[in-house]
Enzyme design. Structure first.
Site, PDB file in Angstrom:
ATOM      1  N   SER A 265      36.684  45.396  43.920  1.00 18.07           N
ATOM      2  CA  SER A 265      35.895  44.301  43.359  1.00 18.07           C
ATOM      3  C   SER A 265      36.866  43.317  42.737  1.00 18.07           C
ATOM      4  O   SER A 265      38.056  43.594  42.602  1.00 18.07           O
ATOM      5  CB  SER A 265      34.968  44.846  42.282  1.00 18.07           C
ATOM      6  OG  SER A 265      35.763  45.367  41.224  1.00 18.07           O
ATOM      7  N   LYS A 266      36.330  42.193  42.336  1.00 17.56           N
ATOM      8  CA  LYS A 266      37.156  41.189  41.694  1.00 17.56           C
ATOM      9  C   LYS A 266      37.850  41.804  40.480  1.00 17.56           C
ATOM     10  O   LYS A 266      39.051  41.635  40.269  1.00 17.56           O
ATOM     11  CB  LYS A 266      36.251  40.035  41.239  1.00 17.56           C
ATOM     12  CG  LYS A 266      36.908  38.711  41.405  1.00 17.56           C
ATOM     13  CD  LYS A 266      35.957  37.594  41.173  1.00 17.56           C
ATOM     14  CE  LYS A 266      36.812  36.391  40.815  1.00 17.56           C
ATOM     15  NZ  LYS A 266      36.121  35.186  40.578  1.00 17.56           N
ATOM     16  N   ARG A 267      37.054  42.547  39.712  1.00 17.98           N
ATOM     17  CA  ARG A 267      37.575  43.120  38.482  1.00 17.98           C
ATOM     18  C   ARG A 267      38.650  44.175  38.728  1.00 17.98           C
ATOM     19  O   ARG A 267      39.731  44.131  38.148  1.00 17.98           O
ATOM     20  CB  ARG A 267      36.397  43.739  37.730  1.00 17.98           C
ATOM     21  CG  ARG A 267      36.589  43.560  36.376  1.00 17.98           C
ATOM     22  CD  ARG A 267      36.121  43.766  35.133  1.00 17.98           C
ATOM     23  NE  ARG A 267      34.805  43.279  34.790  1.00 17.98           N
ATOM     24  CZ  ARG A 267      33.841  44.098  34.440  1.00 17.98           C
ATOM     25  NH1 ARG A 267      34.011  45.397  34.466  1.00 17.98           N
ATOM     26  NH2 ARG A 267      32.705  43.618  34.062  1.00 17.98           N
TER      27      ARG A 267
END
Ligand code: GLU
Length: 496
Positions: A265-267
């Site tokens: 994910s982006k995170r």
């Protein structure tokens, strides 16, 4: 129009909602490899029906990312093609027509419920055994739709302009089975699927409707996309059945995982220092060949020890037989390793324009011939072109000298040895790597010291630090005048 059923037609169908994700590039690449391997056609279709998330610049970013990676498409909004337009926002009529056909044939119906009413439906039916009540066979007759209301009431509402959506009438008890090129036989049950919204209240189609209508209209033979779309496939199969169309062959690519496990994910990517968007890879100065090679091997294995593949070789070798189902971890070190490989394979003159951009960012000037020499000197020591700026002494005299190196390397005789060496090289008839080395060894012999006694302080004098490329190669690239000047300055500044 291709009529040959053997002719492969695949599409990359990104939604322009932000910068193209690295996983999106992997999907595009796989479509490209499959299309080219089979002499087929690759279509770029922009799925821009979600106007709330639409981002104007995203399409340009998609095009730029694809062309950076060397992925060419045959039909697209820019190139046109036999099935244009290739932007869904320009194809609204065909979705409206398709939805009308489904309503007409009883496969879909109009629903007038407000968001509140749908929420109330959920609350009414929510229980421990049914935490997510659906709008489906069980509940649809409680709602305000063309199945529950009289024909008169429906037409009154339509004339009045009441907001409504079109929903797919999902019949329970159907097996929705298909054979995925990667996953083999996959089966879902229609009982688990609610009455999908096909047309939103703004009149625009949802992803499911537009995607299926276009894949059919554009004669797509194979749908190749990420695993995250797998749950959408049974809904699409319901639509293909409702229309009476044959569904394309499906292939769902394995998930890309973050180094710590879950989906990238982006995170999680940020936490692991992994760039998420293709734009960041471009900005971070990755070699496109490295990114392509790396992405191709995320999930696909060539069945041999070979690791380096050009795009052409990938086209030749690619097949779904060797794509696994399991998610694959994104290994940034491996990507860096590929980057070094491809960087080393490029000529200095190829790299000069990019190096110049990086130098200009930090205000360093350097002429082309010199820059080529610097690149040749440093190529084996860097992973990215932009790392050249980490060695400013390649472009300008050092302004200070690393204190630890000075205390370790600058001895009481260093000033004299360094200036003697400067004098010796000033006299060299030919300023070659060999002559530079010979002169240094001769000076060491003359003074009865080891060569290191001169090499280390000379390096410190010309670079201000105690590590770097081979000394004689470095001196050669810096040039006679600059070497002599730097050595005298250091002798003066560092003294005895
Ligand atoms: N528009 C979808 C996306 O953003 C396409 C998914 C598919 O390939 O069906 O990825």
């Amino acid at each position: 129009m291709p009529t040959n059923p053997e002719h492969v037609r695949v599409r990359f169908a990104p939604s322009p909602t932000g910068l193209l994700h690295i996983g999106g590039l992997r999907t595009a690449l796989t479509n490209y490899l499959f299309a080219r391997h089979h002499g087929g056609t690759l279509i770029l279709r922009i799925e821009d029906t979600d106007r709330a998330r639409f981002i104007e610049e995203a399409e340009a970013d998609i095009l730029h990312s694809l062309s950076w990676a060397g992925i060419t498409v045959d039909e697209s909004p820019q190139r046109g093609g036999p099935f244009e337009p290739y932007r869904q926002s320009e194809r609204s009529e065909s979705y409206a027509r398709a939805a009308a056909v489904l309503v007409e044939s009883g496969h879909a119906y109009l629903a007038f419920d407000s968001a509140d009413e749908i929420e109330q439906l959920r609350q009414r039916h929510r229980s421990e055994s049914n935490p997510n009540p659906r709008y489906d066979l069980e509940t649809r007759l409680e709602m305000k739709n063309s199945l529950s209301l009289s024909a008169e009431e429906v037409s009154v509402r339509l004339e009045r302009g009441d907001a409504h959506v079109v929903r797919l009438k999902v019949e329970p008890g159907q097996s929705l089975a298909f054979t995925d090129l990667i996953r083999g036989d996959v089966e879902f049950q229609s009982d688990t699927i609610d009455d999908q919204v096909l047309v939103k209240s703004d009149g625009l189609p949802t992803y499911h409707l537009a995607n299926v209508v276009d894949d059919h209209a554009m004669q797509i033979t194979h749908v190749i996309r990420g695993e995250e779309w797998l749950p959408s496939t049974p809904k699409h199969i319901l639509l293909y059945r409702a229309f009476g169309w044959t569904a394309p062959v499906m292939a769902h690519l394995p998930l890309i995982l973050s180094p710590s496990g879950g989906k990238l994910s982006k995170r999680s990517a940020e936490r692991a220092g992994i760039p998420v968007s293709v734009a960041e890879y471009i900005k971070s100065d990755y070699e496109p060949e490295a990114v392509v090679n790396f992405l191709a091997l995320l999930g696909w294995n060539p069945g041999s020890e070979k690791e380096f593949f050009t795009l052409e070789e990938l086209v030749e070798a690619f097949s779904f037989d060797r794509v696994g189902q399991a998610g694959i971890q994104f290994d940034l070190d491996k990507l860096k390793w590929f980057n070094e490989h491809y960087l080393r394979g490029k000529t200095a003159s190829e790299l000069v324009p990019r190096a110049r951009i990086e130098l200009e960012k930090v205000g360093i000037q350097c002429d082309n011939a010199r820059l080529e020499d610097v690149i040749d000197l440093m190529r084996e020591r860097i992973s990215f072109v932009k790392e050249l700026v980490n060695s400013p002494y390649l472009f300008a005299d050092p302004t200070d000298y690393d204190a630890r190196s000075v205390s370790k390397r600058w001895k009481e005789d260093s000033s004299k040895l360094v200036t003697d060496y400067a004098d010796a090289i000033a006299e060299l008839p030919e300023f070659t790597v060999e002559a530079l080395e010979e002169a240094l060894r001769a000076l060491a012999d003359e003074n009865g010291v080891g060569a290191g006694r001169i090499i280390h302080p000379v390096r410190l004098a010309v670079s201000g630090i105690s590590h770097g490329p081979g000394l004689f190669e470095l001196l050669h690239v810096l040039g006679k005048e600059s070497c002599v000047r730097r050595m005298f300055t250091a002798a003066e500044v560092l003294g005895e």
